[in-house]
Each structure stands twice: as structure tokens, then as C-alpha cells.
Design a protein around this motif. Sequence first.
Motif, mmCIF file in Angstrom:
data_model
loop_
_atom_site.group_PDB
_atom_site.id
_atom_site.type_symbol
_atom_site.label_atom_id
_atom_site.label_comp_id
_atom_site.label_asym_id
_atom_site.label_seq_id
_atom_site.Cartn_x
_atom_site.Cartn_y
_atom_site.Cartn_z
ATOM 1 N N ALA A 195 -23.049 -74.902 34.531
ATOM 2 C CA ALA A 195 -21.660 -74.428 34.564
ATOM 3 C C ALA A 195 -20.728 -75.432 33.885
ATOM 4 C CB ALA A 195 -21.222 -74.179 36.007
ATOM 5 N N ARG A 196 -20.952 -76.714 34.116
ATOM 6 C CA ARG A 196 -20.126 -77.736 33.449
ATOM 7 C C ARG A 196 -20.348 -77.709 31.936
ATOM 8 N NH1 ARG A 196 -21.836 -81.023 37.808
ATOM 9 N NH2 ARG A 196 -23.375 -82.024 36.460
ATOM 10 N N ARG A 197 -21.599 -77.545 31.531
ATOM 11 C CA ARG A 197 -21.907 -77.524 30.093
ATOM 12 C C ARG A 197 -21.250 -76.339 29.409
ATOM 13 N NH1 ARG A 197 -26.324 -75.472 27.007
ATOM 14 N NH2 ARG A 197 -27.540 -74.895 28.870
ATOM 15 N N MET A 198 -21.293 -75.181 30.045
ATOM 16 C CA MET A 198 -20.668 -74.003 29.458
ATOM 17 C C MET A 198 -19.147 -74.148 29.413
ATOM 18 S SD MET A 198 -22.920 -71.839 28.405
ATOM 19 C CE MET A 198 -23.603 -73.387 27.784
ATOM 20 N N ALA A 199 -18.572 -74.699 30.482
ATOM 21 C CA ALA A 199 -17.123 -74.904 30.507
ATOM 22 C C ALA A 199 -16.699 -75.880 29.413
ATOM 23 C CB ALA A 199 -16.691 -75.429 31.876
ATOM 24 N N ARG A 200 -17.502 -76.921 29.207
ATOM 25 C CA ARG A 200 -17.175 -77.898 28.173
ATOM 26 C C ARG A 200 -17.250 -77.273 26.786
ATOM 27 N NH1 ARG A 200 -18.611 -81.869 24.616
ATOM 28 N NH2 ARG A 200 -17.760 -83.958 25.008
ATOM 29 N N ALA A 201 -18.282 -76.482 26.548
ATOM 30 C CA ALA A 201 -18.447 -75.845 25.241
ATOM 31 C C ALA A 201 -17.271 -74.923 24.941
ATOM 32 C CB ALA A 201 -19.761 -75.080 25.194
ATOM 33 N N VAL A 211 -21.483 -69.348 44.325
ATOM 34 C CA VAL A 211 -20.652 -69.122 43.150
ATOM 35 C C VAL A 211 -20.219 -70.499 42.650
ATOM 36 C CG1 VAL A 211 -18.543 -68.117 42.221
ATOM 37 C CG2 VAL A 211 -19.861 -66.875 43.937
ATOM 38 N N VAL A 212 -20.581 -70.805 41.429
ATOM 39 C CA VAL A 212 -20.285 -72.109 40.837
ATOM 40 C C VAL A 212 -19.358 -71.914 39.637
ATOM 41 C CG1 VAL A 212 -21.246 -74.211 39.834
ATOM 42 C CG2 VAL A 212 -22.580 -72.916 41.518
ATOM 43 N N THR A 213 -18.229 -72.593 39.654
ATOM 44 C CA THR A 213 -17.325 -72.571 38.507
ATOM 45 C C THR A 213 -17.259 -73.957 37.900
ATOM 46 O OG1 THR A 213 -15.970 -70.787 39.418
ATOM 47 C CG2 THR A 213 -14.988 -72.112 37.684
ATOM 48 N N GLY A 214 -17.653 -74.044 36.643
ATOM 49 C CA GLY A 214 -17.492 -75.278 35.900
ATOM 50 C C GLY A 214 -16.114 -75.259 35.255
ATOM 51 N N CYS A 215 -15.412 -76.371 35.305
ATOM 52 C CA CYS A 215 -14.082 -76.490 34.707
ATOM 53 C C CYS A 215 -14.062 -77.690 33.772
ATOM 54 C CB CYS A 215 -13.008 -76.669 35.777
ATOM 55 S SG CYS A 215 -12.872 -75.295 36.924
ATOM 56 N N CYS A 216 -13.238 -77.603 32.740
ATOM 57 C CA CYS A 216 -13.143 -78.692 31.781
ATOM 58 C C CYS A 216 -11.709 -78.768 31.284
ATOM 59 C CB CYS A 216 -14.102 -78.448 30.620
ATOM 60 S SG CYS A 216 -14.230 -79.838 29.478
ATOM 61 N N LEU A 217 -11.185 -79.976 31.223
ATOM 62 C CA LEU A 217 -9.821 -80.221 30.764
ATOM 63 C C LEU A 217 -9.860 -81.234 29.634
ATOM 64 C CD1 LEU A 217 -6.748 -79.853 31.082
ATOM 65 C CD2 LEU A 217 -6.815 -81.635 32.852
ATOM 66 N N ALA A 218 -9.452 -80.791 28.444
ATOM 67 C CA ALA A 218 -9.420 -81.661 27.266
ATOM 68 C C ALA A 218 -7.974 -82.013 26.933
ATOM 69 C CB ALA A 218 -10.072 -80.963 26.072
ATOM 70 N N LEU A 219 -7.733 -83.290 26.619
ATOM 71 C CA LEU A 219 -6.382 -83.755 26.315
ATOM 72 C C LEU A 219 -6.340 -84.451 24.959
ATOM 73 C CD1 LEU A 219 -5.308 -85.373 29.714
ATOM 74 C CD2 LEU A 219 -4.824 -83.080 28.890
ATOM 75 N N PRO A 220 -5.225 -84.333 24.251
ATOM 76 C CA PRO A 220 -5.087 -85.049 22.977
ATOM 77 C C PRO A 220 -5.224 -86.558 23.192
ATOM 78 C CG PRO A 220 -3.309 -83.459 23.282
ATOM 79 C CD PRO A 220 -4.027 -83.548 24.588
#
Length: 217
Positions: A62-68, A125-134
Motif C-alpha cells: 500500500a505504501r509503494r502504490m501510494a508513493r508511485a 483495510v490498509v490505506t497507504g498515504c504519501c506526501l511529497a513536498l518541494p
Amino acid sequence: MTNACTPPAGPGAYRSLSTLVLGSSSPRRRELLGSLGLEFEVCPSNAPEPPPAPGEAPEAYARRMARAKTMDVAALYPQSAVLGADTIVVLPGAPGRDATVLGKPLDEAHALDMLTRLSGRGHLVVTGCCLALPGRPEPLCFAVTTEVFMRASTRQELAAYVATGEPADKAGAYAIQGLGGFLVERVCGSYTNVVGLPVTECVAALVSLGVIAARRV
């Protein structure tokens, strides 16, 4: 690419400190993020969704998919904060066997099969989340897991639910916040995580990285 500006859902408790983009087409995630009172843009990701690698833990997948998905959108918005997510439904395996990840159903027969497997038992139920910042070399990625217990439904009930069309684009073939709420007996953990975005954990990440702050009163 779809790019829609989303106005605040209401006064909300938070305000944006920088430009925020939601890298998802999910109306549920859009509503949950909007409920905070934030202004953000929506840009669905076109990143592929391959199945889990052999032996890959559900949380890692889930983390990998969220990151992609997040990095796919972040490439289009290099000066914005981008939040992406991916939700999966996981059937725990028997002793000595791997868990089974249930994605979106391929058709009505597949949806009915998924719901039959979930009926009368618990799943994750697993939710992967990812936050990208400049300017931040690596995005912040995390996963939240909620345990959901389903009531024992008859095949006729499940078939009638499938016929509504709601399961078509849902991981695990049900929507807890929609017509499929009758399937769920109880939830242990974050309810919003089951809907598609763990709001408490996302708020903590957005606040800690200076993307949002409490609204002044």
C-alpha cells in the motif's frame, strides 16, 4: 490529466499554508480532505497498479502504490505539496499462508465472489498515504490499518447489492459509507481509513510538515 480546483467544503478547522494537490480521482478522498476546510486541486494519477510482489507485506504494498501515485502527480506539480493514497482490502491467510489482497472487481461475478469471501468474517483495510513536498528529497509515506468485521449476508443480499453497481470501482467490492454499509457489523480503528483516507494521520502529517495549520478564530 484532470485538474479541478476544489473550494472548501465549509469553514472547517484548517487552512492551507501552501498549494496542495490531491493525487487521486476518488470522490470519497476529495470529500474527506475538503471537510477540513482546505483549498486544493485534484489531479488523478496515471501510475500503473501492478499486483503485490511475492512475499510483499500488505502495508508495504500500500505504501509503494501510494508513493508511485504521489510521485507521478508531483512530477507535474513540482512547486506544490502532493498527497496521494492507495487503499487495499486484505483477507488474512490461514496459518502458514500469505494474506490475499483484494483489489477492485473485474465484473459483477468477481464482485459477488469477493463479497462472499468477506461475508461473516473479519478483514483488514490498509490505506497507504504519501506526501511529497518541494525541496524535500524523499516523500513522507505511511500506512494505516483498520480491522473490519462483516455480517453474514445471504447470497441473495450480496447479489442484490452487486446489482446496484456500487461495488464496481471499490477495493473489496463494497463502500462502507454508501449502500454497502449494511454489510459491516463493526469497525476496529479508523473509519475514514476504510472510506479511503485516514484523516487523523493525514492531518498530523500535513501539520507537521507545515502544509496546513489550524484556522484562526
